[in-house]
Design an enzyme around this catalytic site. Structure first.
Site, mmCIF file in Angstrom:
data_model
loop_
_atom_site.group_PDB
_atom_site.id
_atom_site.type_symbol
_atom_site.label_atom_id
_atom_site.label_comp_id
_atom_site.label_asym_id
_atom_site.label_seq_id
_atom_site.Cartn_x
_atom_site.Cartn_y
_atom_site.Cartn_z
ATOM 1 N N ASP A 30 -0.396 -1.884 -1.111
ATOM 2 C CA ASP A 30 0.884 -1.493 -1.701
ATOM 3 C C ASP A 30 2.068 -2.134 -0.980
ATOM 4 O OD1 ASP A 30 0.093 0.254 0.469
ATOM 5 O OD2 ASP A 30 1.843 1.482 -0.001
ATOM 6 N N GLU A 40 0.152 3.064 1.734
ATOM 7 C CA GLU A 40 0.540 2.982 3.147
ATOM 8 C C GLU A 40 2.039 3.194 3.306
ATOM 9 O OE1 GLU A 40 1.867 1.694 6.947
ATOM 10 O OE2 GLU A 40 2.421 0.734 5.079
HETATM 11 ZN ZN LIG Z 1 2.722 -2.571 6.190
#
Ligand SMILES: [Zn+2]
Length: 413
Positions: free
Chosen positions: A96, A161
């Site tokens: 992501d 994340e």
């Molecule tokens: Zn990162």
């Protein structure tokens, strides 16, 4: 038995393929729902296919449910090459990205990656595409040897994340993907010469301080209690107290001490001739791991009581956010020494273990009881307009990780 040097030369032959793969990866948006995106589903399909092309036969999808995205799934791609033992060497990267922000500010469109002067521009090129593509091609060089490794090779390419990790790394940890004696590398922070291996992080504590005095006309200040004056005196005194009490010097950390910085402050009154009755400000604290953030909070509250008595104001100190850090990763481990010697071999750089004040997802591993090591070579362009990664860093870091995997999994010298 092929040698490490042959594996490293093989990685070099992938240079153009790595650039192409990173370019393709970045063309597919992967933005989490908190940032208004549809998640990582499309990108994960590409990653899975690429993992197959890189010689992985054992690829599992760990899909976390998420009602907020159209397809209701936040995928995590776990590619494994089983070893003779049940120990695995993991490289963890994330699919992501954050949002590009103001599109007009980008010279190179964020979703149309382009190489200019040896730099591949695009949203997520550095954070964390460089590590994801680099680790896949590092593993490819080893997978193509067709050997059964001693320790297994594992790549975890995760979602979520940037916005909390609950659908990504935490989800994988909860699903027991990692085992206690595994090796874990998280290439999601680094410096431009590759000389820092991050092994520890400070606790992060954001304190909100609210001073409630008494508003009055500025011509008769004695009839009120000037909250801004109390707050201002307290800010300085508080920093002195905290720096004194939590004053250890740890030279392995950058910077080497705790830091207590007043940052945000609300406007007091809108006009000049009123004594403000309220003052609200925040302290960003980065606390060395040997201290307990609760003690910092207690000290701040003790200072507040002193100023209450002194001024007659009421002062509250509350926690706006707290991120406790896990214990530092061992600096004596095979995992660290293997990485350091791979960096030396490929880049000629003596990399040192360091702690930092920022937070990375490696902390989640440390909190869960694993040692995790964070290393890559980057110009620190993450979350910036015109984010890029250097093609040389992409390829050289892949060689470093190929060396690590070769040393730990195939006992290559
Ligand atoms: Zn990162």
């Amino acid at each position: 038995m092929p040698s490490l040097d042959e594996v490293i030369s093989t990685v070099e032959t992938y240079r153009n393929d790595m650039v192409d793969a990173l370019t393709e990866l970045l063309r597919v948006p992967a933005i989490g729902p908190e940032n208004g995106g549809e998640g990582e589903f499309e990108r994960a399909r590409f990653v899975r296919e690429l993992a197959e092309r890189c010689g992985f036969e054992d690829i599992e999808m760990y899909d976390a449910l998420d009602e907020r995205v159209r397809l209701r799934l936040r995928p995590n791609v776990v590619a494994r090459k089983k070893g003779q033992t049940d120990q695995t060497v993991w490289i963890v990267s994330h699919m992501d990205t954050v949002t590009p922000g103001n599109l007009d500010a980008w010279t190179y469109p964020p979703f149309s990656p382009k190489v200019v002067d040896g730099k591949l521009y695009g949203l997520g090129a550095e954070d964390n595409g460089q590590a994801l593509i680099g680790s896949l091609f590092a593993a490819k060089a080893l997978n193509e040897l067709g050997l059964v490794p001693e320790r297994g090779i594992g790549l975890a390419m995760v979602s979520d994340e940037e916005t909390g990790n609950t659908k990504g790394i935490k989800f994988l940890i909860d699903n027991n993907v990692f085992h206690k004696n595994d090796f874990i590398y998280v290439p999601d922070f680094g410096v431009s010469d590759g000389s820092v291996i991050e092994v520890a992080e400070k606790h992060i504590l954001w304190l909100k301080v609210k001073v409630m005095g008494k508003q009055t006309h500025a011509s008769t200040p004695g009839r009120g209690i000037n909250a801004m004056k109390v707050g201002s005196q307290m800010i300085d005194f508080l920093a002195d107290q905290l720096n004194g009490k939590f004053g250890a010097l740890e030279t392995s950390f950058l910077p080497p001490t705790c830091t207590f910085e007043p940052t945000k402050r609300l406007q007091t009154v809108g006009n000049v001739n009123t004594v403000p009755g309220e003052d609200t400000f925040w302290i960003d604290s980065r606390i060395l791991p040997q201290y307990n953030p609760d003690d910092v909070l207690e000290t701040a509250r003790g200072v507040a009581r002193i100023f209450e008595e002194r001024s007659g104001a009421r002062i509250s100190v509350d926690v706006e956010q707290i991120n406790r850090s896990g214990p530092p990763s061992s600096t004596e481990s095979i995992a660290l020494m293997t990485l350091a010697s791979a960096i030396k071999k490929i880049k000629g750089v003596d990399a040192a273990p360091r702690g930092i004040g920022g937070g990375t997802c490696a902390n989640l591993f440390r909190l869960a009881g694993y040692d995790a090591y964070v290393w890559q070579t980057v110009d620190e362009m993450a979350h910036s307009v015109n984010e890029y990664c250097r093609v040389d860093n992409l390829v050289e870091d892949a060689k470093v990780y190929a060396t690590v995997l070769g040393s730990l999994c195939l006992s290559m010298g």
